[in-house]
Design a protein around this motif. Structure first.
Motif, PDB file in Angstrom:
ATOM      1  N   SER A  24       0.814  -1.220   0.000  1.00  0.00           N
ATOM      2  CA  SER A  24       0.000   0.000   0.000  1.00  0.00           C
ATOM      3  C   SER A  24       0.848   1.270   0.000  1.00  0.00           C
ATOM      4  O   SER A  24       0.307   2.364  -0.076  1.00  0.00           O
ATOM      5  CB  SER A  24      -0.951   0.002   1.199  1.00  0.00           C
ATOM      6  N   GLY A  25       2.150   1.146   0.039  1.00  0.00           N
ATOM      7  CA  GLY A  25       3.031   2.310   0.043  1.00  0.00           C
ATOM      8  C   GLY A  25       3.250   2.882  -1.351  1.00  0.00           C
ATOM      9  O   GLY A  25       2.883   2.291  -2.372  1.00  0.00           O
ATOM     10  N   TRP A  26       3.886   4.052  -1.394  1.00  0.00           N
ATOM     11  CA  TRP A  26       4.139   4.737  -2.647  1.00  0.00           C
ATOM     12  C   TRP A  26       5.085   3.943  -3.534  1.00  0.00           C
ATOM     13  O   TRP A  26       4.851   3.807  -4.738  1.00  0.00           O
ATOM     14  CB  TRP A  26       4.732   6.116  -2.347  1.00  0.00           C
ATOM     15  N   PHE A  27       6.169   3.421  -2.953  1.00  0.00           N
ATOM     16  CA  PHE A  27       7.160   2.688  -3.736  1.00  0.00           C
ATOM     17  C   PHE A  27       6.576   1.407  -4.314  1.00  0.00           C
ATOM     18  O   PHE A  27       6.857   1.048  -5.456  1.00  0.00           O
ATOM     19  CB  PHE A  27       8.390   2.380  -2.864  1.00  0.00           C
ATOM     20  N   ALA A  28       5.735   0.725  -3.530  1.00  0.00           N
ATOM     21  CA  ALA A  28       5.113  -0.506  -4.011  1.00  0.00           C
ATOM     22  C   ALA A  28       4.146  -0.215  -5.160  1.00  0.00           C
ATOM     23  O   ALA A  28       4.058  -1.004  -6.108  1.00  0.00           O
ATOM     24  CB  ALA A  28       4.391  -1.203  -2.871  1.00  0.00           C
ATOM     25  N   LYS A  29       3.448   0.907  -5.089  1.00  0.00           N
ATOM     26  CA  LYS A  29       2.562   1.275  -6.199  1.00  0.00           C
ATOM     27  C   LYS A  29       3.361   1.605  -7.452  1.00  0.00           C
ATOM     28  O   LYS A  29       2.934   1.290  -8.564  1.00  0.00           O
ATOM     29  CB  LYS A  29       1.681   2.460  -5.802  1.00  0.00           C
ATOM     30  N   PHE A  30       4.524   2.200  -7.262  1.00  0.00           N
ATOM     31  CA  PHE A  30       5.389   2.478  -8.406  1.00  0.00           C
ATOM     32  C   PHE A  30       5.879   1.176  -9.039  1.00  0.00           C
ATOM     33  O   PHE A  30       5.907   1.047 -10.270  1.00  0.00           O
ATOM     34  CB  PHE A  30       6.575   3.348  -7.973  1.00  0.00           C
ATOM     35  N   ILE A  31       6.258   0.200  -8.209  1.00  0.00           N
ATOM     36  CA  ILE A  31       6.683  -1.104  -8.713  1.00  0.00           C
ATOM     37  C   ILE A  31       5.520  -1.791  -9.428  1.00  0.00           C
ATOM     38  O   ILE A  31       5.696  -2.368 -10.513  1.00  0.00           O
ATOM     39  CB  ILE A  31       7.218  -1.982  -7.561  1.00  0.00           C
ATOM     40  N   ALA A  32       4.332  -1.737  -8.849  1.00  0.00           N
ATOM     41  CA  ALA A  32       3.151  -2.338  -9.485  1.00  0.00           C
ATOM     42  C   ALA A  32       2.849  -1.654 -10.814  1.00  0.00           C
ATOM     43  O   ALA A  32       2.481  -2.319 -11.793  1.00  0.00           O
ATOM     44  CB  ALA A  32       1.948  -2.249  -8.559  1.00  0.00           C
ATOM     45  N   TRP A  33       3.023  -0.330 -10.869  1.00  0.00           N
ATOM     46  CA  TRP A  33       2.824   0.390 -12.122  1.00  0.00           C
ATOM     47  C   TRP A  33       3.824  -0.076 -13.175  1.00  0.00           C
ATOM     48  O   TRP A  33       3.477  -0.265 -14.344  1.00  0.00           O
ATOM     49  CB  TRP A  33       2.951   1.897 -11.888  1.00  0.00           C
ATOM     50  N   GLY A  34       5.066  -0.273 -12.775  1.00  0.00           N
ATOM     51  CA  GLY A  34       6.078  -0.775 -13.701  1.00  0.00           C
ATOM     52  C   GLY A  34       5.752  -2.171 -14.205  1.00  0.00           C
ATOM     53  O   GLY A  34       5.932  -2.472 -15.395  1.00  0.00           O
ATOM     54  N   ILE A  35       5.255  -3.023 -13.321  1.00  0.00           N
ATOM     55  CA  ILE A  35       4.875  -4.377 -13.719  1.00  0.00           C
ATOM     56  C   ILE A  35       3.711  -4.327 -14.698  1.00  0.00           C
ATOM     57  O   ILE A  35       3.710  -5.022 -15.726  1.00  0.00           O
ATOM     58  CB  ILE A  35       4.534  -5.226 -12.487  1.00  0.00           C
ATOM     59  N   LEU A  36       2.700  -3.513 -14.406  1.00  0.00           N
ATOM     60  CA  LEU A  36       1.551  -3.407 -15.311  1.00  0.00           C
ATOM     61  C   LEU A  36       1.940  -2.794 -16.652  1.00  0.00           C
ATOM     62  O   LEU A  36       1.420  -3.196 -17.702  1.00  0.00           O
ATOM     63  CB  LEU A  36       0.444  -2.579 -14.649  1.00  0.00           C
ATOM     64  N   THR A  37       2.863  -1.841 -16.637  1.00  0.00           N
ATOM     65  CA  THR A  37       3.338  -1.246 -17.880  1.00  0.00           C
ATOM     66  C   THR A  37       4.075  -2.285 -18.720  1.00  0.00           C
ATOM     67  O   THR A  37       3.850  -2.385 -19.936  1.00  0.00           O
ATOM     68  CB  THR A  37       4.254  -0.047 -17.580  1.00  0.00           C
ATOM     69  N   ALA A  38       4.942  -3.065 -18.076  1.00  0.00           N
ATOM     70  CA  ALA A  38       5.667  -4.122 -18.800  1.00  0.00           C
ATOM     71  C   ALA A  38       4.703  -5.170 -19.340  1.00  0.00           C
ATOM     72  O   ALA A  38       4.851  -5.635 -20.479  1.00  0.00           O
ATOM     73  CB  ALA A  38       6.700  -4.771 -17.883  1.00  0.00           C
ATOM     74  N   SER A  55      -0.162   2.489 -20.052  1.00  0.00           N
ATOM     75  CA  SER A  55       0.639   2.859 -18.889  1.00  0.00           C
ATOM     76  C   SER A  55       0.005   3.998 -18.110  1.00  0.00           C
ATOM     77  O   SER A  55      -0.044   3.988 -16.878  1.00  0.00           O
ATOM     78  CB  SER A  55       2.041   3.255 -19.341  1.00  0.00           C
ATOM     79  N   ILE A  56      -0.512   4.974 -18.828  1.00  0.00           N
ATOM     80  CA  ILE A  56      -1.194   6.098 -18.164  1.00  0.00           C
ATOM     81  C   ILE A  56      -2.466   5.601 -17.471  1.00  0.00           C
ATOM     82  O   ILE A  56      -2.745   5.985 -16.323  1.00  0.00           O
ATOM     83  CB  ILE A  56      -1.514   7.207 -19.194  1.00  0.00           C
ATOM     84  N   LEU A  57      -3.220   4.743 -18.130  1.00  0.00           N
ATOM     85  CA  LEU A  57      -4.433   4.183 -17.510  1.00  0.00           C
ATOM     86  C   LEU A  57      -4.102   3.358 -16.268  1.00  0.00           C
ATOM     87  O   LEU A  57      -4.831   3.419 -15.271  1.00  0.00           O
ATOM     88  CB  LEU A  57      -5.204   3.341 -18.522  1.00  0.00           C
ATOM     89  N   ALA A  58      -2.997   2.610 -16.303  1.00  0.00           N
ATOM     90  CA  ALA A  58      -2.591   1.835 -15.132  1.00  0.00           C
ATOM     91  C   ALA A  58      -2.205   2.762 -13.985  1.00  0.00           C
ATOM     92  O   ALA A  58      -2.525   2.499 -12.817  1.00  0.00           O
ATOM     93  CB  ALA A  58      -1.433   0.912 -15.486  1.00  0.00           C
ATOM     94  N   GLY A  59      -1.531   3.862 -14.298  1.00  0.00           N
ATOM     95  CA  GLY A  59      -1.165   4.836 -13.262  1.00  0.00           C
ATOM     96  C   GLY A  59      -2.379   5.491 -12.637  1.00  0.00           C
ATOM     97  O   GLY A  59      -2.451   5.674 -11.423  1.00  0.00           O
ATOM     98  N   VAL A  60      -3.369   5.838 -13.469  1.00  0.00           N
ATOM     99  CA  VAL A  60      -4.604   6.429 -12.943  1.00  0.00           C
ATOM    100  C   VAL A  60      -5.341   5.421 -12.070  1.00  0.00           C
ATOM    101  O   VAL A  60      -5.870   5.754 -11.013  1.00  0.00           O
ATOM    102  CB  VAL A  60      -5.499   6.912 -14.112  1.00  0.00           C
ATOM    103  N   TRP A  61      -5.350   4.172 -12.493  1.00  0.00           N
ATOM    104  CA  TRP A  61      -6.050   3.125 -11.728  1.00  0.00           C
ATOM    105  C   TRP A  61      -5.366   2.870 -10.381  1.00  0.00           C
ATOM    106  O   TRP A  61      -6.043   2.670  -9.372  1.00  0.00           O
ATOM    107  CB  TRP A  61      -6.098   1.840 -12.558  1.00  0.00           C
ATOM    108  N   LEU A  62      -4.030   2.899 -10.345  1.00  0.00           N
ATOM    109  CA  LEU A  62      -3.317   2.624  -9.098  1.00  0.00           C
ATOM    110  C   LEU A  62      -3.371   3.780  -8.133  1.00  0.00           C
ATOM    111  O   LEU A  62      -3.453   3.598  -6.915  1.00  0.00           O
ATOM    112  CB  LEU A  62      -1.848   2.275  -9.393  1.00  0.00           C
ATOM    113  N   TRP A  63      -3.264   5.023  -8.659  1.00  0.00           N
ATOM    114  CA  TRP A  63      -3.261   6.167  -7.766  1.00  0.00           C
ATOM    115  C   TRP A  63      -4.602   6.827  -7.858  1.00  0.00           C
ATOM    116  O   TRP A  63      -5.174   7.446  -7.180  1.00  0.00           O
ATOM    117  CB  TRP A  63      -2.149   7.145  -8.146  1.00  0.00           C
TER     118      TRP A  63
END
Length: 124
Positions: free
Chosen positions: A62-76, A116-124
């Motif tokens: 639930s932290g910021w860094f974990a959301k960034f990692i999840a965003w990277g995984i979803l982007t990949a 990638s943008i949609l994944a970022g909006v969905w995560l944050w």
């Protein structure tokens, strides 16, 4: 017999075509997802062990860094799926010419950015 080969080849000066970049990024996203599977299977195993394990994984993700990692995984993942579809269409005999290969590579880049943008909006 002296061969005339370059002594120092600067790889940063070589301009790769869009299709080559697409293929290289497809492989790189596959490697990223390979490491992501290890992380996600570990999180699943810990979260299924007990309620405390689930709380630990929930707090960790639930932290910021974990959301960034999840965003990277979803982007990949998104790019890998798009480029994989592109490669499958090329294997069927379409988009094999230089122009159509370039257009399909650029299209996969644009669609991956949108995903990638949609994944970022969905995560944050």
């Amino acid at each position: 017999m002296k061969k005339q080969r370059p002594v120092h080849l600067n790889l940063l000066t070589i301009r790769q075509p869009a299709a080559a970049i697409s293929s290289i990024l497809h492989r790189a996203s596959g490697v990223i997802m390979l490491f992501a599977v290890v992380l996600l299977v570990w999180a699943l195993a810990v979260s299924l062990q007990s309620a405390e394990g689930f709380a630990t994984v929930h707090e960790l993700f639930s932290g910021w860094f974990a959301k960034f990692i999840a965003w990277g995984i979803l982007t990949a993942l998104g790019y890998h799926i798009l480029a994989g579809i592109r490669h499958m269409v090329m294997d069927m005999g379409y988009w094999e010419e230089l122009n159509s290969g370039r257009i399909s590579a650029i299209t996969s880049f644009v669609l991956a950015i949108i995903l990638s943008i949609l994944a970022g909006v969905w995560l944050w």
